[in-house]
Design a protein around this motif. Structure first.
Motif, PDB file in Angstrom:
ATOM      1  N   PHE B  83       0.840  -1.200   0.000  1.00 41.34           N
ATOM      2  CA  PHE B  83       0.000   0.000   0.000  1.00 41.34           C
ATOM      3  C   PHE B  83       0.875   1.251   0.000  1.00 41.34           C
ATOM      4  O   PHE B  83       1.815   1.347   0.785  1.00 41.34           O
ATOM      5  CB  PHE B  83      -0.868   0.010   1.268  1.00 41.34           C
ATOM      6  CG  PHE B  83      -2.343   0.025   0.990  1.00 41.34           C
ATOM      7  CD1 PHE B  83      -3.049  -1.166   0.865  1.00 41.34           C
ATOM      8  CD2 PHE B  83      -3.033   1.222   0.867  1.00 41.34           C
ATOM      9  CE1 PHE B  83      -4.414  -1.159   0.616  1.00 41.34           C
ATOM     10  CE2 PHE B  83      -4.397   1.236   0.612  1.00 41.34           C
ATOM     11  CZ  PHE B  83      -5.090   0.043   0.492  1.00 41.34           C
ATOM     12  N   PHE B  85       0.411   5.450   0.259  1.00 40.14           N
ATOM     13  CA  PHE B  85      -0.622   6.427   0.602  1.00 40.14           C
ATOM     14  C   PHE B  85      -0.285   7.823   0.107  1.00 40.14           C
ATOM     15  O   PHE B  85       0.876   8.168  -0.082  1.00 40.14           O
ATOM     16  CB  PHE B  85      -0.785   6.497   2.124  1.00 40.14           C
ATOM     17  CG  PHE B  85      -1.184   5.194   2.753  1.00 40.14           C
ATOM     18  CD1 PHE B  85      -2.520   4.871   2.912  1.00 40.14           C
ATOM     19  CD2 PHE B  85      -0.224   4.280   3.175  1.00 40.14           C
ATOM     20  CE1 PHE B  85      -2.896   3.671   3.488  1.00 40.14           C
ATOM     21  CE2 PHE B  85      -0.592   3.083   3.755  1.00 40.14           C
ATOM     22  CZ  PHE B  85      -1.938   2.774   3.911  1.00 40.14           C
ATOM     23  N   ALA B  89       2.909   8.522   4.950  1.00 35.46           N
ATOM     24  CA  ALA B  89       2.771   7.717   6.177  1.00 35.46           C
ATOM     25  C   ALA B  89       4.062   6.997   6.557  1.00 35.46           C
ATOM     26  O   ALA B  89       4.037   5.850   6.997  1.00 35.46           O
ATOM     27  CB  ALA B  89       1.617   6.719   6.038  1.00 35.46           C
ATOM     28  N   LEU B  90       5.194   7.676   6.393  1.00 33.95           N
ATOM     29  CA  LEU B  90       6.448   7.098   6.886  1.00 33.95           C
ATOM     30  C   LEU B  90       6.464   7.173   8.407  1.00 33.95           C
ATOM     31  O   LEU B  90       5.915   8.104   8.985  1.00 33.95           O
ATOM     32  CB  LEU B  90       7.648   7.850   6.315  1.00 33.95           C
ATOM     33  CG  LEU B  90       7.817   7.788   4.808  1.00 33.95           C
ATOM     34  CD1 LEU B  90       9.094   8.515   4.397  1.00 33.95           C
ATOM     35  CD2 LEU B  90       7.871   6.339   4.331  1.00 33.95           C
ATOM     36  N   TYR B  91       7.114   6.188   9.040  1.00 33.85           N
ATOM     37  CA  TYR B  91       7.221   6.218  10.495  1.00 33.85           C
ATOM     38  C   TYR B  91       8.240   7.301  10.861  1.00 33.85           C
ATOM     39  O   TYR B  91       9.425   7.187  10.539  1.00 33.85           O
ATOM     40  CB  TYR B  91       7.660   4.855  11.034  1.00 33.85           C
ATOM     41  CG  TYR B  91       6.878   3.701  10.436  1.00 33.85           C
ATOM     42  CD1 TYR B  91       5.482   3.733  10.391  1.00 33.85           C
ATOM     43  CD2 TYR B  91       7.519   2.594   9.901  1.00 33.85           C
ATOM     44  CE1 TYR B  91       4.763   2.688   9.840  1.00 33.85           C
ATOM     45  CE2 TYR B  91       6.807   1.540   9.352  1.00 33.85           C
ATOM     46  CZ  TYR B  91       5.438   1.592   9.319  1.00 33.85           C
ATOM     47  OH  TYR B  91       4.732   0.560   8.769  1.00 33.85           O
ATOM     48  N   ARG B  92       7.760   8.329  11.544  1.00 32.28           N
ATOM     49  CA  ARG B  92       8.590   9.527  11.737  1.00 32.28           C
ATOM     50  C   ARG B  92       9.769   9.321  12.677  1.00 32.28           C
ATOM     51  O   ARG B  92      10.724  10.092  12.649  1.00 32.28           O
ATOM     52  CB  ARG B  92       7.728  10.679  12.289  1.00 32.28           C
ATOM     53  CG  ARG B  92       6.826  11.307  11.257  1.00 32.28           C
ATOM     54  CD  ARG B  92       5.935  12.346  11.899  1.00 32.28           C
ATOM     55  NE  ARG B  92       5.016  11.737  12.872  1.00 32.28           N
ATOM     56  CZ  ARG B  92       4.278  12.431  13.734  1.00 32.28           C
ATOM     57  NH1 ARG B  92       4.379  13.737  13.767  1.00 32.28           N
ATOM     58  NH2 ARG B  92       3.462  11.810  14.565  1.00 32.28           N
ATOM     59  N   HIS B  93       9.686   8.322  13.549  1.00 40.43           N
ATOM     60  CA  HIS B  93      10.769   8.128  14.524  1.00 40.43           C
ATOM     61  C   HIS B  93      11.847   7.198  13.974  1.00 40.43           C
ATOM     62  O   HIS B  93      12.818   6.922  14.667  1.00 40.43           O
ATOM     63  CB  HIS B  93      10.223   7.566  15.824  1.00 40.43           C
ATOM     64  CG  HIS B  93       9.605   6.198  15.684  1.00 40.43           C
ATOM     65  ND1 HIS B  93       8.561   5.948  14.829  1.00 40.43           N
ATOM     66  CD2 HIS B  93       9.910   5.023  16.257  1.00 40.43           C
ATOM     67  CE1 HIS B  93       8.243   4.663  14.911  1.00 40.43           C
ATOM     68  NE2 HIS B  93       9.049   4.084  15.761  1.00 40.43           N
ATOM     69  N   SER B 137      11.562  13.678   8.233  1.00 37.55           N
ATOM     70  CA  SER B 137      11.448  15.140   8.198  1.00 37.55           C
ATOM     71  C   SER B 137      12.597  15.784   7.425  1.00 37.55           C
ATOM     72  O   SER B 137      12.560  16.977   7.168  1.00 37.55           O
ATOM     73  CB  SER B 137      11.430  15.697   9.626  1.00 37.55           C
ATOM     74  OG  SER B 137      12.679  15.458  10.240  1.00 37.55           O
ATOM     75  N   ARG B 151       9.409   0.641   0.853  1.00 35.42           N
ATOM     76  CA  ARG B 151       8.910  -0.087   2.014  1.00 35.42           C
ATOM     77  C   ARG B 151       7.868  -1.114   1.596  1.00 35.42           C
ATOM     78  O   ARG B 151       7.858  -2.241   2.087  1.00 35.42           O
ATOM     79  CB  ARG B 151       8.291   0.932   2.994  1.00 35.42           C
ATOM     80  CG  ARG B 151       7.752   0.347   4.256  1.00 35.42           C
ATOM     81  CD  ARG B 151       7.312   1.418   5.220  1.00 35.42           C
ATOM     82  NE  ARG B 151       6.120   2.154   4.760  1.00 35.42           N
ATOM     83  CZ  ARG B 151       5.514   3.111   5.470  1.00 35.42           C
ATOM     84  NH1 ARG B 151       5.988   3.452   6.648  1.00 35.42           N
ATOM     85  NH2 ARG B 151       4.449   3.716   5.000  1.00 35.42           N
ATOM     86  N   ALA B 152       7.010  -0.728   0.651  1.00 34.87           N
ATOM     87  CA  ALA B 152       5.995  -1.674   0.169  1.00 34.87           C
ATOM     88  C   ALA B 152       6.636  -2.779  -0.670  1.00 34.87           C
ATOM     89  O   ALA B 152       6.319  -3.961  -0.499  1.00 34.87           O
ATOM     90  CB  ALA B 152       4.935  -0.933  -0.639  1.00 34.87           C
TER      91      ALA B 152
END
Ligand SMILES: Nc1ncnc2c1ncn2[C@@H]1O[C@H](COP(=O)(O)OP(=O)(O)OP(=O)(O)O)[C@@H](O)[C@H]1O
Ligand SMILES: [Mg+2]
Lengths: 217, 245
Positions: B83, B85, B89-93, B137, B151-152
């Protein structure tokens, strides 16, 4: 007896003050994580219990709960060692406050990231541990530090259950030397130093785990 | 045989019928573009595919199996559908690299080094390996979308689904992402792409499915929908989009 002698005498209590503070802070942290984690995985019914816990424990004075645990529980046959009594009173109350701090911080985790993780096939628990908690703790950092500081400042209650921490040492000294003003002045300095060292340690941790774009506001 | 076959799919939220019997099929190696006005149920349709949303009725046959059935292993299903988006929707941490390795390690059970190797492979395909230690960021929107794609892809999905992949990007970055998706198609990756962006739609495929009022109103070439379709609403949708893009 010189001022230095007074300080040296008081320092014998520092270990205990630090021990009580660390134990109760760690208890608070773990309790906060468990409460907010279980709440997030939201088993119905459990949520009500968890909310009741934070609601009630934030309202009880530390000393009252400490006496309930240390003097009350033995009446029902449960003898509680002093440090455990501190963890079960001050620690649990800190846990209730930290759970509230966490709850607010958890709302700052972006819902789209959680959906993305679900779309990858991650379980609720995996998402909680790998995504929500690491972000939540970073957002909650200032609030957590506040709570740990409060724990330090409540640690003198430990003397009431026989832990010979700084305040206890000071009371002993004051009763034998009658030099209360100097003694409590020295106590104040010691707490200040402990506080600064704690804070420096926490700030070091915060800096180590800081992530650009996720700084707490 | 189709990789995905959606039959008469219905989704009702409370009392609002968002999908009213969608029929759509996607052949392996193909790219399927779905367009439609805002709020017509595009995201809902995609989220039914991996059961982020439970359809009310209808069937979705994925690799020969009806995945709307309750006994389907939803987490296994989700692993085979990549998926991407609109909001990345990347994991920010996590760093770029960790964004890609997380699922490989937690779900595929790869070791740290295995996962890293696989992730770097996917990231370098998309020219993002040099940025692997940066945090979300610290990279641009187009770069974020590349990372989301890497990532997908790292999970080796049977199909990659895009939900408006360019609408948070400026025109230049949109073109860049469009090219990436096209390249993916050339590499034989099966793709389903929902978009507002007519430029992207046309670039990816000659044909488009038009979703409106909860059903696929038409499925045809862009030319026919824009010029010859009997429904003036459909003509104007594609004309309007054509004139603004
Ligand atoms: N979880 C939900 N609960 C209730 N209604 C919902 C939910 N999700 C979506 N809807 C409704 O379903 C409709 C379609 O939403 P959806 O997000 O699928 O549209 P969309 O075509 O993707 O729109 P956009 O182009 O703006 O992204 C909207 O009217 C929305 O309000
Ligand atoms: Mg949408």
């Amino acid at each position: 007896m010189s001022f230095l002698d007074i300080v040296l005498q008081l320092i014998q209590g520092v270990n205990y003050t630090v021990l009580v503070t660390l134990t109760c802070s760690a208890t608070g942290l773990v309790v906060g994580l468990i409460v907010v984690g279980l709440r997030r995985l939201s088993f119905p019914g459990l949520r009500f219990l968890l909310d009741s816990f934070t609601y009630i424990f934030r309202a009880i004075p530390v000393l009252v709960l400490l006496f309930m645990v240390y003097f009350g529980l033995p009446m029902s046959g449960l003898k509680v060692p002093p440090l455990l009594a501190m963890a079960l009173s001050l620690g649990l109350i800190a846990g209730a406050y930290i759970a509230e701090v966490f709850r607010g911080a958890l709302d700052l985790v972006d819902a789209s990231e959680i959906i993305a993780a679900q779309s990858m096939g991650m379980s609720r628990l995996q998402i909680l541990i790998s995504i929500e908690f690491p972000q939540m703790i970073r957002f909650a950092f200032p609030g957590m530090v506040n709570e740990f500081t409060t724990v330090l400042k409540y640690s003198p209650f430990a003397y009431t259950v026989g832990i010979p921490e700084i305040t206890k040492q000071a009371m002993n000294l004051a009763s034998t030397t009658m030099r209360g003003i100097e003694i409590y002045f020295a106590v104040g300095i010691l707490y200040f130093v402990i506080y600064r060292i704690f804070l420096a340690g926490l700030q070091l941790l915060e800096r180590h785990y800081r992530v650009p774009g996720l700084e707490p506001k | 045989m189709a990789l995905i076959e959606i039959n008469n799919l219905v989704k009702v939220f409370d009392k609002q019928t968002v999908l009213a019997g969608v029929n759509l099929s996607l052949v392996e190696g193909d790219v399927k573009v779905v367009m439609g006005p805002s709020g017509c149920g595009k995201s809902t349709l995609l989220r039914c595919l991996n059961r982020l949303i439970e359809p009310t009725s209808g069937t979705i046959i994925f690799r020969g199996e009806d995945i709307t059935k309750p006994e389907v292993d939803v987490r296994a299903l989700r692993q085979s559908i990549g998926f991407v988006f609109q909001q990345f929707a990347l994991y920010r941490h996590l760093t770029v690299l960790e964004n890609v390795t997380l699922a490989l390690r937690k779900i595929r059970g790869m070791s740290r080094s295995e996962a890293k190797e696989k992730a770097l492979h996917e990231l370098s395909r998309l020219d993002m390996a040099i940025h692997c230690d940066k945090y979300p960021s610290q990279i641009s929107g187009g770069q974020k979308q590349r990372v989301a794609l890497a990532r997908a892809l790292a999970m080796d999905p049977a199909v990659v689904v895009f939900d408006e992949p360019t609408s948070a990007l400026d025109p230049i970055m949109s073109r860049e992402v469009a090219m990436l998706i096209k390249n993916l198609h050339r590499d034989n990756v099966t793709i389903m792409c929902v978009t507002h962006d007519l430029l992207l739609g046309r670039y990816l495929s000659e044909r488009v499915a038009f979703l409106d009022h909860g059903i696929i109103k038409a499925e045809d070439t862009f030319e026919n929908l824009c010029n010859n379709h009997s429904d003036p609403q459909i003509r104007s949708f594609f004309e309007r989009e054509a004139s603004t893009s």
